[in-house]
Design an enzyme around this catalytic site. Sequence first.
Site, short mmCIF file in Angstrom:
data_model
loop_
_atom_site.label_atom_id
_atom_site.label_comp_id
_atom_site.label_asym_id
_atom_site.label_seq_id
_atom_site.Cartn_x
_atom_site.Cartn_y
_atom_site.Cartn_z
N CYS A 49 0.80 -1.14 -0.08
CA CYS A 49 -0.05 -0.05 -0.12
C CYS A 49 0.95 1.30 -0.06
CB CYS A 49 -0.94 0.18 1.27
SG CYS A 49 -1.70 1.48 1.48
N CYS A 84 0.53 3.48 2.96
CA CYS A 84 1.03 2.98 4.07
C CYS A 84 2.72 3.25 4.18
CB CYS A 84 0.94 1.54 4.27
SG CYS A 84 -0.59 0.99 5.06
N ASP A 142 -0.23 15.68 -3.10
CA ASP A 142 -0.54 14.83 -4.09
C ASP A 142 0.23 14.86 -5.33
OD1 ASP A 142 -3.56 13.45 -5.05
OD2 ASP A 142 -1.96 13.67 -6.52
N HIS A 155 -3.70 1.52 8.43
CA HIS A 155 -4.26 1.27 7.05
C HIS A 155 -5.80 1.37 7.31
CE1 HIS A 155 -4.48 -0.23 2.83
NE2 HIS A 155 -5.32 -0.90 3.28
N ASN A 184 -13.05 10.22 -1.89
CA ASN A 184 -13.70 9.40 -2.97
C ASN A 184 -13.69 7.90 -2.36
OD1 ASN A 184 -13.69 11.18 -5.12
ND2 ASN A 184 -11.59 10.95 -5.34
N HIS A 237 -6.58 3.30 0.55
CA HIS A 237 -6.07 3.69 1.77
C HIS A 237 -6.72 5.04 1.86
CE1 HIS A 237 -2.69 4.16 5.06
NE2 HIS A 237 -3.43 5.02 5.11
N HIS A 248 -8.13 8.67 2.19
CA HIS A 248 -7.53 9.77 2.30
C HIS A 248 -8.55 11.20 1.80
CE1 HIS A 248 -7.34 7.72 -1.69
NE2 HIS A 248 -7.58 9.15 -2.18
N HIS A 296 -8.84 14.53 0.02
CA HIS A 296 -8.25 15.73 -0.74
C HIS A 296 -8.62 16.76 -0.32
CE1 HIS A 296 -7.34 12.59 -4.25
NE2 HIS A 296 -8.50 12.04 -3.81
#
Length: 111
Positions: free
Chosen positions: A5, A8, A31, A47, A84, A95, A97, A99
């Site tokens: 991942c 991770c 990003d 995770h 998302n 994993h 997140h 944005h």
Amino acid sequence: MSENCIFCKIANGEIPSQFVYESDNVVVFNDINPQAPVHMLVVPKVHVESLNELEDKNLMAELFKAVKKSTKKLNIKDYRTVINTGKEAGQEVFHLHIHVMAGRKFSWPAG
Ligand code: 5GP
Ligand code: ZN
């Protein structure tokens, strides 16, 4: 830590990265493919596959605190947050997140 991942590895320092902000359980980094002049990802160190798997209320609070801390650090008051969840919604990295994007005008509804 989930093997293979990417988030991770970033969050745990296996891939050296610069963090915009870090707390005990959360990191914020830029990003790799920014969709706005500012495009950060707020990521739990543990995770968690997606928002559907997020149960820890303290971690929920820490994630949103990290949004506020990192935007405040960059002196940003207007920003868009996106999570998302699932393939159809556009999730590509499984994993969790958040944005955080800023520095341009955003339209709504998003496509
Ligand atoms: P998702 O589509 O899952 O909501 O968003 C994944 C995001 O992670 C994308 O915006 C993509 O550009 C970003 N990303 C993918 N791989 C990496 C990486 O190795 N490093 C960084 N910093 N961002 C990544
Ligand atoms: Zn992970």
